[in-house]
Design a protein around this motif. Structure first.
Motif, PDB file in Angstrom:
ATOM      1  N   LEU A 237      41.857  22.443  41.237  1.00  0.00           N
ATOM      2  CA  LEU A 237      41.242  21.732  39.961  1.00  0.00           C
ATOM      3  C   LEU A 237      42.123  22.116  38.883  1.00  0.00           C
ATOM      4  N   SER A 238      42.886  21.267  38.384  1.00  0.00           N
ATOM      5  CA  SER A 238      43.896  21.482  37.425  1.00  0.00           C
ATOM      6  C   SER A 238      43.334  21.188  35.883  1.00  0.00           C
ATOM      7  N   GLU A 239      42.473  20.295  35.893  1.00  0.00           N
ATOM      8  CA  GLU A 239      42.157  19.704  34.372  1.00  0.00           C
ATOM      9  C   GLU A 239      40.733  19.067  34.370  1.00  0.00           C
ATOM     10  N   VAL A 240      39.890  19.464  33.301  1.00  0.00           N
ATOM     11  CA  VAL A 240      38.764  18.769  33.204  1.00  0.00           C
ATOM     12  C   VAL A 240      38.681  18.120  31.799  1.00  0.00           C
TER      13      VAL A 240
ATOM     14  N   ALA B 193      34.248  22.532  41.236  1.00  0.00           N
ATOM     15  CA  ALA B 193      35.400  23.480  41.305  1.00  0.00           C
ATOM     16  C   ALA B 193      35.177  24.376  42.546  1.00  0.00           C
TER      17      ALA B 193
ATOM     18  N   THR C  69      33.821  31.452  37.620  1.00  0.00           N
ATOM     19  CA  THR C  69      32.964  31.586  36.502  1.00  0.00           C
ATOM     20  C   THR C  69      32.402  30.351  35.959  1.00  0.00           C
TER      21      THR C  69
ATOM     22  N   ARG D 104      45.041  35.880  43.775  1.00  0.00           N
ATOM     23  CA  ARG D 104      44.837  34.492  44.843  1.00  0.00           C
ATOM     24  C   ARG D 104      46.061  34.216  45.244  1.00  0.00           C
TER      25      ARG D 104
ATOM     26  N   TYR E 134      39.890  39.757  34.405  1.00  0.00           N
ATOM     27  CA  TYR E 134      38.711  39.428  33.715  1.00  0.00           C
ATOM     28  C   TYR E 134      37.813  40.578  33.061  1.00  0.00           C
TER      29      TYR E 134
ATOM     30  N   GLU F 142      39.846  31.021  35.467  1.00  0.00           N
ATOM     31  CA  GLU F 142      38.635  31.207  36.257  1.00  0.00           C
ATOM     32  C   GLU F 142      37.215  30.145  36.219  1.00  0.00           C
ATOM     33  N   ILE F 143      37.690  29.365  35.240  1.00  0.00           N
ATOM     34  CA  ILE F 143      36.581  28.206  35.222  1.00  0.00           C
ATOM     35  C   ILE F 143      36.818  27.174  36.160  1.00  0.00           C
ATOM     36  N   LEU F 144      38.199  26.811  36.317  1.00  0.00           N
ATOM     37  CA  LEU F 144      38.683  25.554  37.128  1.00  0.00           C
ATOM     38  C   LEU F 144      38.732  26.026  38.558  1.00  0.00           C
TER      39      LEU F 144
ATOM     40  N   MET G 189      30.250  20.215  37.138  1.00  0.00           N
ATOM     41  CA  MET G 189      31.869  20.753  37.102  1.00  0.00           C
ATOM     42  C   MET G 189      32.020  22.008  37.878  1.00  0.00           C
ATOM     43  N   HIS G 190      31.156  23.148  37.491  1.00  0.00           N
ATOM     44  CA  HIS G 190      31.282  24.393  38.500  1.00  0.00           C
ATOM     45  C   HIS G 190      31.026  24.054  39.814  1.00  0.00           C
TER      46      HIS G 190
ATOM     47  N   THR H 159      38.094  24.375  45.395  1.00  0.00           N
ATOM     48  CA  THR H 159      38.831  25.625  45.649  1.00  0.00           C
ATOM     49  C   THR H 159      38.838  26.030  47.174  1.00  0.00           C
TER      50      THR H 159
END
Lengths: 239, 239
Positions: B39-42, B29, A20, B220, B205, A14-16, B25-26, B33
């Motif tokens: 987005l798979s990793e930060v 992301a 959220t 999704r 969630y 949900e962050i990626l 980042m947000h 999307t």
């Protein structure tokens, strides 16, 4: 002595996905800084077993302490406990003390301790529980890894429980100086200052406000006299 | 076909110290999307050469595209360009086209293109520039890595420039269903649904509002018919 280090692993699609915005990282960062522990790396991975295991093993090997957030609830996408067990090579099973906590809680509220809720009592072998004063289902500590909930209120309560058990460092002191000149104008003198005070961390953060370019300079260190001296020197260099 | 993947590397002591809350980042992301890129990793690392090089090499090997933010300004703590050059094994030098952009900009504003500002024209060999409509100093693309500023307004402008150049996937469609029952009550049926629709991503969630425990279920996928079918099935299972 250098301060202890920490890392954080955020587990959450949900962050990626941008659904959220993470709040736990910012909270933990502030709390660790106050405790004199240097948050040194953060990774955010998706709800994927192999990704969690790999990231956790990398982080727990590289830093003194690791905090994880997310994935310890009752649903099918809550896979953190199993991934932590796999990372450490230990079994994950329903544990009596965790089950008792949940049974008492759901008994009081008249809700059923069904199979899904019982998943929250599955704890890797050898772990100690972390109290959850908000919604009871515990987190746990295994080795140098603290496994905590993703819901911010619960995460914050667990951080408050765990932090006093850690060995902190000398608090990191900082001063912040606002200079109403752009980074390009202050960069030269600032570079000299950073060389002269290599024992301190001198950060430069540009801002733009009402059309004016400015720079906030943050000087951090553990020795107040040195921090104050560098801050005075900064005021002399860039009045 | 699976959607293209991406990772993000945030470079910044100010995020890890809790001084600043990351916004880039947000933003990224959400944009990815919408573009059908997962987005798979930060990773967030400090302003440390070796840490940046290691993280960058890990991410650019593991995912289709990497975005970095931070560390490309004029001050001593802006070390991203050099770290990217080291990660790719190429030289980093002042480049004529980047210098010309800066010279024109500072010429117009009557500011000096001093040595510090000229650092922003240092670009790794083989890179292409990313336009900066906000404050001119460019980002750059090298291989599958897009190197962008940390200042949110500039970061967002650079994302807007880079995204249309990437091959996106089918957009990820999603539905969100609010269920006024706790996760422990919906977990069983939800697990069955996730098994029946293994081609979709079904996330759960929890929320707590006015003392009521509830669950938002997000479904999704790329096939609208399947997403709609699973959402209808969810409504049947948990009316």
């Amino acid at each position: 002595m250098p301060n202890p280090t920490a890392a954080m692993l955020v587990i959450g699609d949900e962050i990626l996905s941008g659904r959220t915005r993470d709040a736990n990282m910012h909270h933990l960062a502030g709390e660790l800084t106050r405790a004199g522990i240097a948050l040194s790396e953060v990774r955010i991975v998706s709800d994927d077993h192999d990704a969690i295991v790999a990231a956790l093993n990398a982080l727990r090997g590289a830093w003194d302490t690791v905090f994880t957030s997310g994935g310890i609830g009752p649903t099918h996408d809550d896979i953190t406990a199993d991934a932590v067990g796999a990372a450490f090579g230990v079994r994950v099973e329903v544990r009596d003390d965790a089950r008792a906590l949940l049974a008492a809680h759901y008994g009081r509220s008249g809700q059923e301790l069904n199979a899904a809720r019982l998943r929250m009592a599955r704890i890797p072998e050898g772990a100690t529980l972390i109290d959850n004063p908000v919604s009871v289902a515990p987190g746990f500590t295994l080795g140098n890894v603290h496994v905590m909930a993703g819901v911010p209120a619960v995460f914050q309560a667990m951080v408050a429980t765990v932090l006093p058990t850690l060995t902190g460092g000398d608090p990191v002191l900082s001063t912040s100086t606002r200079i109403d000149r752009g980074e390009g104008d202050v960069a030269g003198p600032l570079g000299d200052l950073a060389r002269d005070y290599a024992d301190l961390s001198i950060g430069s953060y540009p801002f733009q406000k009402d059309g004016v370019f400015g720079t906030n300079v943050v000087i951090r260190g553990q020795d107040r006299a040195r921090v104050d001296e560098a801050t005075a020197q900064l005021a002399k260099l860039l009045p």
